[in-house]
Design an enzyme around this catalytic site. Structure first.
Site, PDB file in Angstrom:
ATOM      1  N   ASP A 177       0.843  -1.195   0.000  1.00 15.17           N
ATOM      2  CA  ASP A 177       0.000   0.000   0.000  1.00 15.17           C
ATOM      3  C   ASP A 177       0.882   1.251   0.000  1.00 15.17           C
ATOM      4  O   ASP A 177       1.734   1.417   0.882  1.00 15.17           O
ATOM      5  CB  ASP A 177      -0.877  -0.016   1.260  1.00 15.17           C
ATOM      6  N   ASP A 178       0.698   2.105  -1.003  1.00 22.58           N
ATOM      7  CA  ASP A 178       1.444   3.374  -1.084  1.00 22.58           C
ATOM      8  C   ASP A 178       2.947   3.160  -1.277  1.00 22.58           C
ATOM      9  O   ASP A 178       3.756   3.989  -0.846  1.00 22.58           O
ATOM     10  CB  ASP A 178       1.228   4.227   0.167  1.00 22.58           C
ATOM     11  N   CYS A 229      -5.806   4.730  -3.722  1.00 20.83           N
ATOM     12  CA  CYS A 229      -6.005   3.316  -3.379  1.00 20.83           C
ATOM     13  C   CYS A 229      -7.276   2.713  -3.976  1.00 20.83           C
ATOM     14  O   CYS A 229      -7.221   1.683  -4.648  1.00 20.83           O
ATOM     15  CB  CYS A 229      -6.035   3.155  -1.859  1.00 20.83           C
ATOM     16  N   HIS A 274     -10.519  -1.514  -1.434  1.00 18.15           N
ATOM     17  CA  HIS A 274     -10.199  -0.353  -0.605  1.00 18.15           C
ATOM     18  C   HIS A 274     -10.552  -0.552   0.864  1.00 18.15           C
ATOM     19  O   HIS A 274     -11.584  -1.101   1.206  1.00 18.15           O
ATOM     20  CB  HIS A 274     -10.914   0.901  -1.117  1.00 18.15           C
ATOM     21  N   ASP A 298      -0.239  -0.722  -5.131  1.00 17.48           N
ATOM     22  CA  ASP A 298      -1.435  -0.183  -5.792  1.00 17.48           C
ATOM     23  C   ASP A 298      -1.147   1.085  -6.592  1.00 17.48           C
ATOM     24  O   ASP A 298      -1.823   1.384  -7.564  1.00 17.48           O
ATOM     25  CB  ASP A 298      -2.567   0.058  -4.785  1.00 17.48           C
ATOM     26  N   HIS A 299      -0.149   1.841  -6.207  1.00 13.12           N
ATOM     27  CA  HIS A 299       0.264   3.050  -6.936  1.00 13.12           C
ATOM     28  C   HIS A 299       1.582   3.524  -6.352  1.00 13.12           C
ATOM     29  O   HIS A 299       2.089   2.955  -5.373  1.00 13.12           O
ATOM     30  CB  HIS A 299      -0.795   4.159  -6.830  1.00 13.12           C
TER      31      HIS A 299
END
Length: 477
Positions: free
Chosen positions: A33-34, A72, A126, A311-312
């Site tokens: 995540d992140d 997200c 999410h 996710d990004h």
């Protein structure tokens, strides 16, 4: 006599089905995540990720992988549906709305429909971090996708330890809290998730499975046990070098979004922030290693496809900005590693071909010989898994959406972005000569022909992604 014959025939049928199931490849999908590309295996000079580096050594590493939306909820909805955000209808932090999109077949659902046991551990669709973790709730999950789910419940920044807010001007839940935590790995969320994933591997070892495991870190709060902070010297952390006037040529609609004026990160605090981010990445990395070690210990590694991604991306001071919803390279490009045990030709190799996270869905169904929904908008990565330089891979453009009507196309040579669907300005960067995306050439008459060509390409990609004029006001937050 007839009853014995009937019993024997039934036994043979059951044995046949069991044998076929054993041949089905398992899927272990792990998503952070992140996480930007701050992995030592991706060439990062400071962040230490030995476990993911070991995975990369026996996998194919995608070094030019792009998300579909740097936030997200939208990104995860795209990954899990194989569709762009305009087609999922998710441009904010939420899950897929089954009432609005009843026909979507998610990636785990496609496996579930073919007899796989599908299980989720922690955040896949999410969740609101840290609140869903503190409460142990499911957020915007998609229950249709799973046979079994586990939500983690942890104290997050309320755990015992030394807590510092490295962004003193911001007091919301997205502030850069760094916690040098007391306790063991399993006292905190990603260690808990690894424990549960290991338990699930024991449970599922005799049947085909799709196991999705969400790692929360390095999402804020940046929580990690002390031993992971001890891997880094705070004073040696290197902040990004950014021109003082970097933002002056950006469209006003997004010029001041998430700049340091909001966060108030000092030069000294920036070092502390980076130390906390990297420590939480190293903590997450260790938990991934524990899961992969158990996979091997249970003799599942030779029949299990392993995927690791984020996710990004994430900004850590680049362009004087922090966090995620931006259309710069650091916010869009992500780490992506696939291990396919029976494909040996590209082991340990990397590819710089342009790829997108929506390509994961058709890749996994291709590998498992499962028929994929015709609506998928990604392409199977199979050619690149077999040959990282494959000429059969023809994708030349990555397409990403963002808040405020933002959309961007990324080629090998250019990034072109518009805001409010072109009504509030443009950005255009020459990636060969300006890889840092510091000089916006969109209004430079010398590049008028390039702008015209890229604008046409962007509009074409938007239409293919499902954009209609009725969506003009979507995503303005």
């Amino acid at each position: 006599m007839k009853s014995y014959i009937l019993f024997f025939l039934v036994f043979l049928v059951c044995l046949s089905v069991y044998t076929q199931d054993k041949k089905k490849p398992n899927v272990l999908f792990i998503i952070a995540d992140d996480l930007n590309t701050a992995l030592s295996g991706y060439g990062h000079p400071q962040c230490k990720t030995p476990e993911l580096d070991k995975l990369a050594e026996r996998s194919v590493v995608f070094k030019n992988m792009h998300c579909q939306h740097p936030l997200c909820g939208p990104s995860r909805a795209s990954i899990m549906s194989g569709l762009h955000t305009y087609s999922t209808g998710v441009l904010k932090n939420a899950g897929i709305d089954r009432k609005q999109k009843p026909d979507i077949v998610t990636l785990p659902q496609a496996f579930k429909n073919k007899g796989y046991y599908t299980a989720r551990v922690s955040k896949i669709f999410h969740m609101g971090i840290p609140f869903d973790i503190i409460q142990g709730t499911a957020g915007g999950d998609d229950p249709t996708s799973w046979d079994e789910v586990y939500n983690m419940k942890a104290l997050e920044h309320n755990a015992k330890g030394k807590l510092t807010n490295w962004s003193p001007k911001h007091d919301g839940h997205q502030k850069f809290n760094g916690l040098i935590a007391e306790g063991t790995d399993s006292d905190h969320v990603d260690g808990m998730a690894a424990d549960k994933a290991i338990e699930m591997l024991h449970k599922l070892k005799d049947r085909p499975f799709f196991l999705a495991v969400g790692m929360i870190r390095p999402h804020v709060p940046l929580v990690a046990p002390k031993k992971y902070f001890d891997l880094y010297e705070r004073d040696e952390m290197i902040a990004p070098i950014v021109p003082e006037n970097d933002l002056e040529d950006l469209p006003t609609i997004y010029r001041n979004r998430n700049t340091n004026k909001k966060w108030g990160v000092t030069p000294e605090g920036h070092k502390g922030l980076l130390e906390a981010y990297y420590a939480s990445v190293s903590y997450m990395d260790a938990q991934v290693g524990r899961i992969l070690d158990k996979l091997k210990e249970l003799d599942l590694d030779q029949n299990t496809i392993v995927v690791f991604c984020s996710d990004h991306g994430y900004l850590l001071g680049e362009h004087h900005k922090f966090q995620k919803p931006h259309l710069f390279e650091e916010a869009i490009r992500v780490p992506f590693i696939i291990h396919v045990p029976w494909i040996k030709s590209s082991i340990g190799k990397g590819t710089t071909k342009i790829t997108e996270l929506i390509d994961l869905y058709p890749t996994l169904t291709d590998l498992a010989k499962i028929e994929a929904p015709k609506e998928l908008q990604g392409k199977s990565l199979m050619p690149l898994l077999q040959n990282v330089n494959s000429k059969k891979w023809r994708k030349k453009v990555a397409f990403t959406t963002c808040n405020a009507g933002g959309a961007s196309v990324r080629t090998d040579e250019w990034r072109f972005t518009h805001w409010k669907h072109g009504d509030r300005g443009f950005e255009m960067y020459d990636l060969k000569n300006d890889p840092g995306e510091f000089t916006n050439l969109a209004d430079n008459p010398k590049y008028a022909k390039v702008r015209k060509r890229l604008n046409k390409l962007l509009l074409k990609k938007k239409t293919a992604a499902g954009y209609t004029q009725e969506m003009y006001e979507w995503g303005y937050n």
